[in-house]
Design a protein around this motif. Structure first.
Motif, mmCIF file in Angstrom:
data_model
loop_
_atom_site.group_PDB
_atom_site.id
_atom_site.type_symbol
_atom_site.label_atom_id
_atom_site.label_comp_id
_atom_site.label_asym_id
_atom_site.label_seq_id
_atom_site.Cartn_x
_atom_site.Cartn_y
_atom_site.Cartn_z
ATOM 1 N N GLN A 15 -57.471 30.668 21.703
ATOM 2 C CA GLN A 15 -57.269 31.937 22.414
ATOM 3 C C GLN A 15 -57.199 31.731 23.927
ATOM 4 O OE1 GLN A 15 -57.359 34.831 20.529
ATOM 5 N NE2 GLN A 15 -56.752 36.015 22.315
ATOM 6 N N ALA A 16 -58.144 30.965 24.459
ATOM 7 C CA ALA A 16 -58.217 30.810 25.922
ATOM 8 C C ALA A 16 -57.020 30.016 26.439
ATOM 9 C CB ALA A 16 -59.531 30.122 26.302
ATOM 10 N N GLU A 38 -55.163 20.264 18.870
ATOM 11 C CA GLU A 38 -55.269 19.285 17.780
ATOM 12 C C GLU A 38 -54.980 19.910 16.415
ATOM 13 O OE1 GLU A 38 -59.308 17.836 17.750
ATOM 14 O OE2 GLU A 38 -60.090 19.868 17.717
ATOM 15 N N GLU A 39 -55.064 21.246 16.333
ATOM 16 C CA GLU A 39 -54.818 21.870 15.031
ATOM 17 C C GLU A 39 -53.312 21.881 14.752
ATOM 18 O OE1 GLU A 39 -57.134 25.356 13.843
ATOM 19 O OE2 GLU A 39 -58.112 25.244 15.781
ATOM 20 N N ARG A 46 -58.730 33.878 16.141
ATOM 21 C CA ARG A 46 -59.802 33.321 15.313
ATOM 22 C C ARG A 46 -60.650 34.401 14.588
ATOM 23 N NH1 ARG A 46 -60.752 27.822 15.471
ATOM 24 N NH2 ARG A 46 -59.360 27.625 17.229
ATOM 25 N N LYS A 51 -62.633 37.663 8.426
ATOM 26 C CA LYS A 51 -62.345 39.061 8.046
ATOM 27 C C LYS A 51 -61.086 39.060 7.173
ATOM 28 C CE LYS A 51 -64.218 40.443 12.561
ATOM 29 N NZ LYS A 51 -64.278 39.115 13.195
ATOM 30 N N VAL A 83 -56.250 15.233 22.335
ATOM 31 C CA VAL A 83 -56.442 14.514 23.601
ATOM 32 C C VAL A 83 -57.738 13.716 23.467
ATOM 33 C CG1 VAL A 83 -56.840 14.761 26.080
ATOM 34 C CG2 VAL A 83 -55.218 16.264 24.917
ATOM 35 N N ARG A 131 -64.763 27.477 10.993
ATOM 36 C CA ARG A 131 -64.379 27.514 12.401
ATOM 37 C C ARG A 131 -62.863 27.665 12.580
ATOM 38 N NH1 ARG A 131 -66.223 29.166 17.214
ATOM 39 N NH2 ARG A 131 -64.512 28.721 18.611
ATOM 40 N N ASP A 274 -64.810 29.656 25.307
ATOM 41 C CA ASP A 274 -66.112 29.342 24.703
ATOM 42 C C ASP A 274 -66.785 28.130 25.329
ATOM 43 O OD1 ASP A 274 -65.704 31.380 22.882
ATOM 44 O OD2 ASP A 274 -66.025 30.137 21.103
ATOM 45 N N ASN A 291 -67.057 34.730 22.823
ATOM 46 C CA ASN A 291 -66.362 35.816 22.141
ATOM 47 C C ASN A 291 -64.912 35.910 22.585
ATOM 48 O OD1 ASN A 291 -66.295 37.614 24.455
ATOM 49 N ND2 ASN A 291 -68.477 37.969 24.075
ATOM 50 N N TRP A 292 -64.179 36.647 21.802
ATOM 51 C CA TRP A 292 -62.726 36.771 21.938
ATOM 52 C C TRP A 292 -62.340 37.330 23.301
ATOM 53 C CZ3 TRP A 292 -59.629 40.985 22.718
ATOM 54 C CH2 TRP A 292 -58.284 40.885 22.344
ATOM 55 N N TRP A 320 -67.116 42.447 19.037
ATOM 56 C CA TRP A 320 -67.237 43.352 17.894
ATOM 57 C C TRP A 320 -67.440 42.530 16.628
ATOM 58 C CZ3 TRP A 320 -62.793 41.209 19.379
ATOM 59 C CH2 TRP A 320 -61.949 40.730 18.385
HETATM 60 C C1 LIG Z 1 -64.962 32.899 12.057
HETATM 61 C C2 LIG Z 1 -64.997 33.452 13.437
HETATM 62 C C3 LIG Z 1 -65.000 34.841 13.625
HETATM 63 C C4 LIG Z 1 -65.046 35.376 14.901
HETATM 64 N N1 LIG Z 1 -65.069 36.738 15.041
HETATM 65 C C5 LIG Z 1 -65.127 37.267 16.284
HETATM 66 C C6 LIG Z 1 -65.158 38.685 16.466
HETATM 67 O O1 LIG Z 1 -65.128 39.454 15.507
HETATM 68 N N2 LIG Z 1 -65.223 39.170 17.722
HETATM 69 C C7 LIG Z 1 -65.262 38.359 18.820
HETATM 70 O O2 LIG Z 1 -65.350 38.865 19.950
HETATM 71 N N3 LIG Z 1 -65.239 37.005 18.684
HETATM 72 C C8 LIG Z 1 -65.171 36.447 17.448
HETATM 73 N N4 LIG Z 1 -65.136 35.086 17.288
HETATM 74 C C9 LIG Z 1 -65.200 34.244 18.484
HETATM 75 C C10 LIG Z 1 -63.840 34.036 19.110
HETATM 76 O O3 LIG Z 1 -62.882 33.815 18.131
HETATM 77 C C11 LIG Z 1 -63.940 32.850 20.059
HETATM 78 O O4 LIG Z 1 -64.827 33.226 21.096
HETATM 79 C C12 LIG Z 1 -62.610 32.453 20.652
HETATM 80 O O5 LIG Z 1 -61.696 32.085 19.642
HETATM 81 C C13 LIG Z 1 -62.799 31.261 21.602
HETATM 82 O O6 LIG Z 1 -61.561 30.844 22.069
HETATM 83 P P1 LIG Z 1 -61.396 29.445 22.817
HETATM 84 O O7 LIG Z 1 -59.939 29.322 23.055
HETATM 85 O O8 LIG Z 1 -62.325 29.373 23.957
HETATM 86 O O9 LIG Z 1 -61.893 28.336 21.794
HETATM 87 P P2 LIG Z 1 -61.350 27.976 20.350
HETATM 88 O O10 LIG Z 1 -60.807 29.186 19.692
HETATM 89 O O11 LIG Z 1 -62.442 27.225 19.693
HETATM 90 O O12 LIG Z 1 -60.121 26.994 20.638
HETATM 91 C C14 LIG Z 1 -60.287 25.697 21.113
HETATM 92 C C15 LIG Z 1 -59.187 24.841 20.537
HETATM 93 O O13 LIG Z 1 -59.189 23.587 21.199
HETATM 94 C C16 LIG Z 1 -58.925 22.571 20.265
HETATM 95 N N5 LIG Z 1 -59.389 21.298 20.828
HETATM 96 C C17 LIG Z 1 -60.670 20.939 21.100
HETATM 97 N N6 LIG Z 1 -60.704 19.679 21.606
HETATM 98 C C18 LIG Z 1 -59.431 19.249 21.658
HETATM 99 C C19 LIG Z 1 -58.833 18.021 22.074
HETATM 100 N N7 LIG Z 1 -59.550 17.014 22.545
HETATM 101 N N8 LIG Z 1 -57.495 17.904 21.978
HETATM 102 C C20 LIG Z 1 -56.737 18.926 21.509
HETATM 103 N N9 LIG Z 1 -57.255 20.093 21.089
HETATM 104 C C21 LIG Z 1 -58.584 20.264 21.164
HETATM 105 C C22 LIG Z 1 -59.683 23.047 19.041
HETATM 106 O O14 LIG Z 1 -59.223 22.421 17.867
HETATM 107 C C23 LIG Z 1 -59.376 24.539 19.065
HETATM 108 O O15 LIG Z 1 -58.196 24.826 18.363
HETATM 109 C C24 LIG Z 1 -65.081 34.522 16.022
HETATM 110 C C25 LIG Z 1 -65.080 33.129 15.840
HETATM 111 C C26 LIG Z 1 -65.028 32.600 14.558
HETATM 112 C C27 LIG Z 1 -65.029 31.104 14.371
#
Ligand SMILES: Cc1cc2nc3c(=O)[nH]c(=O)nc-3n(C[C@H](O)[C@H](O)[C@H](O)COP(=O)(O)OP(=O)(O)OC[C@H]3O[C@@H](n4cnc5c(N)ncnc54)[C@H](O)[C@@H]3O)c2cc1C
Length: 403
Positions: A15-16, A38-39, A46, A51, A83, A131, A274, A291-292, A320
């Motif tokens: 997401q970020a 990496e995915e 997410r 859900k 990476v 996750r 995150d 969180n999202w 939420w």
């Molecule tokens: C099951 C679940 C339900 C959720 N429900 C809610 C909700 O209802 N409401 C809410 O507010 N939040 C919810 N969240 C939390 C929210 O989804 C996360 O806060 C948000 O997705 C974080 O985004 P991010 O981009 O920071 O990290 P992530 O979504 O974790 O993305 C990081 C990405 O980086 C990749 N990565 C890591 N290291 C490397 C590397 N070295 N090289 C390449 N890629 C790499 C990972 O594989 C991953 O795809 C939920 C989370 C989960 C797991």
């Protein structure tokens, strides 16, 4: 060099990372932007994993952006690319396949990984974690009618999976180490409500207990009891993915520490989502906000500062959770002040407001989403409030904003 022409590499296509890439272009950045994940999937939402993906049989994952939008934005999206190295002096990142990518500015959005339970991982009972998309698709296959599912951890993910599993006809037991459900939020009223909600749907709830050992028939708990199960799902928290930050010498003991601009202490290196550890005014401490909304909005703000637009991100945390047909929302730090409850916890529609030194520092809405819009503004505004007004059920919350 013209900052608008800088080569930007974003590691982590969640997401970020995705929202930051989009925001860079919206802010007028013209230089190359690479987003590396990496995915195997392009960035997706997410929250659906615990859900819609678990509940529905059709899998049409909601993506952050559609495939075509990445090329329209001229963002080089690398999926299935991990990476493995980052070098501050040479300003390159190294991929697992040996390729190197040079950057002028680097954004780390590597997110978190699940905390594992090694004492159960190699036992006879299958233990799953949730996750990523592949975890969710696999778990969905396993949630078959009549299966006995032990959910280890009564936090958001565990409780959402409980509701999906019950919806799919499974028999569910929730095992929680603390004395109540979702105890990390720090609201007794919410804990009571959730306990009643899940029990009324047929979940068994065991609090104040830890799963110690597994057998092929279930889990032995530290209070001497036994939970029969065919499968366990552990939702016991996450840990930040900081290996690259460590290689870069960043302050990353509890997450990658960033200023309100998203900048780390290393020139041209930023972090968001995150994985970022930021100062929270409502919690009055450094913390990661998992969180999202934070992943999206802090990343957008960070992208702007990467293009030299002055930004400071300071929004209160907000998330939420959907469980059965209930909607729960949390803003700021409900545990950070005295809790005032408005509405009827027993009837399943209420609001809690936490007040510290005459300011609203946090709140919760249960099936009362409209009040959350007001609560978010109250927490963000730091407006002085009077407890007597909050306790007056006849006073509409929105009147406090106008006052
Ligand atoms: C099951 C679940 C339900 C959720 N429900 C809610 C909700 O209802 N409401 C809410 O507010 N939040 C919810 N969240 C939390 C929210 O989804 C996360 O806060 C948000 O997705 C974080 O985004 P991010 O981009 O920071 O990290 P992530 O979504 O974790 O993305 C990081 C990405 O980086 C990749 N990565 C890591 N290291 C490397 C590397 N070295 N090289 C390449 N890629 C790499 C990972 O594989 C991953 O795809 C939920 C989370 C989960 C797991």
């Amino acid at each position: 060099m013209d900052p608008q022409q800088a080569r930007i590499v974003i590691v982590g296509a969640g997401q970020a990372g995705a929202r930051a890439a989009e925001a860079l272009r919206a802010a007028g950045h013209r230089g190359p932007v690479s987003l590396i994940g990496e995915e195997e999937h392009p960035p997706y939402e997410r929250p659906q994993l615990s859900k819609a993906i678990l509940i529905d049989r059709v899998s049409n994952p909601v993506l952050v952006l559609q495939h075509q939008q990445w090329s329209d934005l001229d963002v080089a999206l690398h999926t299935s690319s991990r990476v493995v190295a980052a070098d501050l002096q040479r300003r390159v990142v190294g991929l697992a396949n040996g390729e190197e990518l040079a950057f002028d500015r680097l954004l780390l959005t590597t997110g978190t990984r699940v905390r594992r339970l090694p004492e159960l991982d190699n036992g006879p009972l299958p233990v799953r974690y949730l996750r990523c998309m592949n975890d969710a698709l696999a778990l969905r296959q396993e949630l078959q009618p009549g299966r006995r599912i032990a959910l280890i951890g009564g936090g958001v993910v565990g409780l959402e999976v409980a509701s999906a599993a019950i919806g799919r006809g499974c028999q569910v037991t929730i095992i929680e180490k603390a004395k109540g459900l979702l105890s990390q939020i720090g609201s007794g009223s919410l804990g009571q409500y959730l306990h009643r909600l899940h029990a009324s749907k047929g979940a068994k709830i065991v609090c104040d207990a830890v799963a110690k050992r597994s057998t092929s028939r279930g889990l032995e708990l530290d209070d001497g009891s036994f939970v029969p199960a065919d499968l366990a799902l552990a939702g016991v928290g996450v840990e930040p993915v900081t290996e690259l930050a460590q290689q870069l010498g960043l302050d990353s003991q509890h997450g990658i520490r960033v200023a309100s601009s998203g900048a780390t202490h290393a020139d041209g290196i930023f972090a968001a989502g995150d994985v970022a550890e930021q100062w929270s005014r409502s919690h009055d401490r450094w913390m990661r906000i998992e969180n999202w909304a934070n992943a999206q909005n802090q990343a957008i703000a960070t992208a702007k500062s990467m293009t030299n637009l002055a930004t400071a991100y300071d929004a209160p945390s907000w998330f939420w959770s959907d469980q059965y047909d209930a909607n729960i929302q949390v803003v700021g730090n409900p545990a950070g002040g005295e809790e005032i409850v408005r509405g009827d916890v027993g009837a399943g529609r209420f609001v809690t407001i936490s007040v510290r030194d005459g300011e609203v520092v946090g709140g919760i809405t249960v099936n009362s989403a409209r009040d959350m819009a007001v609560l978010r503004r109250l927490v963000a505004s730091c407006k002085p409030v009077r407890k007597s007004e909050l306790e007056n059920p006849a006073l509409e919350l929105k009147r406090l904003l106008a006052a």
